[in-house]
Design an enzyme around this catalytic site. Structure first.
Site, short mmCIF file in Angstrom:
data_model
loop_
_atom_site.label_atom_id
_atom_site.label_comp_id
_atom_site.label_asym_id
_atom_site.label_seq_id
_atom_site.Cartn_x
_atom_site.Cartn_y
_atom_site.Cartn_z
N TYR A 129 31.25 38.81 20.37
CA TYR A 129 31.45 37.62 19.53
C TYR A 129 32.57 37.84 18.52
O TYR A 129 33.33 36.91 18.21
CB TYR A 129 30.16 37.28 18.78
CG TYR A 129 29.10 36.62 19.64
CD1 TYR A 129 29.12 35.26 19.87
CD2 TYR A 129 28.08 37.37 20.21
CE1 TYR A 129 28.16 34.64 20.65
CE2 TYR A 129 27.10 36.78 20.99
CZ TYR A 129 27.14 35.41 21.20
OH TYR A 129 26.18 34.81 21.97
N LYS A 170 27.94 35.45 28.83
CA LYS A 170 28.79 36.52 28.32
C LYS A 170 28.00 37.82 28.32
O LYS A 170 26.77 37.75 28.16
CB LYS A 170 29.34 36.19 26.93
CG LYS A 170 28.37 35.60 25.89
CD LYS A 170 27.11 36.27 25.46
CE LYS A 170 27.08 37.63 24.93
NZ LYS A 170 25.72 38.08 24.52
P1 NAD Z 1 16.17 38.45 29.18
O1 NAD Z 1 15.78 39.85 29.43
O2 NAD Z 1 15.34 37.64 28.25
O3 NAD Z 1 16.25 37.66 30.56
C1 NAD Z 1 16.88 38.20 31.69
C2 NAD Z 1 16.30 37.57 32.94
O4 NAD Z 1 16.92 38.16 34.07
C3 NAD Z 1 14.78 37.77 33.06
O5 NAD Z 1 14.17 36.57 33.45
C4 NAD Z 1 14.66 38.80 34.17
O6 NAD Z 1 13.48 38.67 34.91
C5 NAD Z 1 15.89 38.49 35.02
N1 NAD Z 1 16.33 39.60 35.86
C6 NAD Z 1 16.78 39.44 37.11
N2 NAD Z 1 17.06 40.64 37.66
C7 NAD Z 1 16.78 41.57 36.74
C8 NAD Z 1 16.85 42.98 36.72
N3 NAD Z 1 17.30 43.67 37.77
N4 NAD Z 1 16.50 43.61 35.60
C9 NAD Z 1 16.07 42.94 34.51
N5 NAD Z 1 15.97 41.58 34.48
C10 NAD Z 1 16.32 40.91 35.58
O7 NAD Z 1 17.68 38.50 28.71
P2 NAD Z 1 18.48 37.32 27.99
O8 NAD Z 1 18.45 37.53 26.54
O9 NAD Z 1 18.04 36.02 28.53
O10 NAD Z 1 20.00 37.65 28.45
C11 NAD Z 1 20.49 37.30 29.72
C12 NAD Z 1 22.01 37.08 29.64
O11 NAD Z 1 22.28 36.05 28.72
C13 NAD Z 1 22.81 38.29 29.17
O12 NAD Z 1 24.02 38.38 29.87
C14 NAD Z 1 23.07 38.00 27.71
O13 NAD Z 1 24.27 38.61 27.22
C15 NAD Z 1 23.19 36.49 27.72
N6 NAD Z 1 22.82 35.89 26.44
C16 NAD Z 1 23.66 35.00 25.87
C17 NAD Z 1 23.35 34.40 24.67
C18 NAD Z 1 24.27 33.38 24.06
O14 NAD Z 1 24.03 32.96 22.93
N7 NAD Z 1 25.30 32.94 24.77
C19 NAD Z 1 22.16 34.74 24.03
C20 NAD Z 1 21.29 35.64 24.63
C21 NAD Z 1 21.63 36.21 25.84
#
Ligand code: NAD
Length: 371
Positions: free
Chosen positions: A223, A138
């Protein structure tokens, strides 16, 4: 019955320190009561090995129907680390340039896209074209046009598209939904959804409009939107919204800091919600009907979720959300199982359409009708 409940509650507390032990396994319910699972297993590759991707991978270690089988990452050192940690073969490891080749890999059934929001659109479409099912985090997209294109691409490729709505499988959430459906709260009148946290590092992608598609609303406010729909049990017909910004340096143009919004439902219920990147301890849902209420606080964190209704405390056991989600999603993809609350692309698109309308309401200061 009560001693079993006490036992489960004690185990819930004990299992909080053991992230890889599922409650039903710890309780021996699956081991002693049912034969080992021999049905189909969904083999998943995770795209985006960041903080949430890691959480999902760890949770999948105790899945029954889903297995982490591959990785897609732009960072070779992370790929190496995950190969060792999660026993992933080189053949199932890809980067962002070559992952279309997953098409020729019969050892992967689905890709879970867990990258910054604005990348979901192109990545989901590429996965669909490679003929694999897609689970997308999401918000599924940063606007409704992109969301619709993703749904169309998956339909055309004849693959399933699911959105990572883990709360749709959370036991206390489902109990309130069950009670509302059974009429136990009477006519639903009001929902309150408070969602937010204080965001840190100003350089992170979540505060970059190009990658996030917005600010708090895309990330955490969603959410409250999604929750209002599954708690009230209807689709909203109008929205009004007001934005407050206290820090224009950190929250630049197009990156919302705090938005209050209201939703109107066809049955007459209204929702009043807050989405913010500037306040901690905001994670509460309240559903009020003419003859009862259901409350969750915390409502959407990783748990344990806590809840009560006018009839008393909710005592459904805590289970690692992502473990349950992935097992349930495997059932949906492989066996056509129907979840209580949908998690398909259309469900994801409904939220994104509401986000579009909230942004329009903020901009115009007017009530926006939802079609
Ligand atoms: P994060 O920054 O920890 O991880 C993102 C990942 O994407 C990293 O490994 C990064 O290297 C990679 N990536 C690939 N291309 C990229 C770019 N161009 N720029 C930056 N990073 C890039 O983020 P996250 O917290 O893991 O969030 C990722 C997704 O998951 C989002 O869409 C977020 O909304 C979703 N999320 C959902 C929940 C949930 O409970 N459902 C919780 C946290 C995050």
């Amino acid at each position: 019955m009560n001693s079993r409940r006490d036992f489960l509650q004690k185990l819930t507390i004990a299992s909080m320190g053991l992230p890889f032990v599922r409650l039903q396994d710890a309780a021996g319910m699956s081991d002693f009561c049912s034969p080992p699972y021999e049905g189909p297993v969904l083999r998943v590759a995770i795209m985006g090995l960041g903080s949430y991707g890691t959480r999902v991978a760890e949770a999948m270690l105790t899945c029954t129907k889903a297995k982490l089988a591959g990785v897609i990452s732009g960072t070779p050192s992370k790929i190496k680390d995950w190969q060792t940690r999660f026993n992933i073969p080189e053949n199932n490891s890809y980067n962002y340039e070559n992952f279309d080749r997953i098409k020729d890999n019969p050892a992967i059934d689905a890709v879970y896209v867990i990258t910054p929001n604005a990348l979901h659109h192109d990545q989901v479409i590429r996965v669909a074209k490679a003929g694999k099912h897609v689970i997308c985090e999401k918000p599924m997209a940063i606007n409704a046009k992109e969301g619709q294109e993703m749904i169309d691409a998956c339909k055309k490729a004849n693959v399933k598209l699911l959105v990572g709505y883990r709360m749709h499988f959370e036991p206390k959430t489902l109990e309130i939904i069950r009670m509302r459906k059974a009429g136990e709260f009477g006519k639903i009148m009001f929902f309150q959804g408070l969602t937010g946290f204080k965001i840190g590092d100003p350089k992170q992608w979540r505060l970059n409009k190009q990658l996030a598609g917005g600010g708090a609303m895309m990330d955490i406010g969603i959410y409250a939107i999604n929750g209002s729909r599954y708690m009230v049990g209807e689709e909203p017909v109008w929205v009004t919204a007001q934005e407050t910004k206290t820090n224009h340096e950190k929250f630049k143009e197009g990156v919302d800091e705090t938005i209050q919004f209201q939703l109107g439902f066809p049955g007459g219920a209204v929702a009043s919600c807050l989405s913010t990147y500037s306040m901690n301890f905001l994670d509460r849902f309240l559903l009020t009907g003419e003859s009862g209420f259901g409350e969750l606080q915390p409502a959407t964190g990783y748990g344990p979720i806590k809840g009560r209704t006018n009839k008393g405390e909710l005592d459904q056991p805590h289970m690692t959300h992502q473990t349950v989600q992935m097992d349930e999603m495997a059932g949906i993809i492989l066996e056509g199982k129907q979840p209580v609350v949908p998690v398909d692309g259309d469900e994801g698109l409904r939220d994104v359409k509401i986000i579009d309308a909230i942004f329009l309401a903020v901009k115009t200061g007017k009530k926006v009708e939802l079609k």
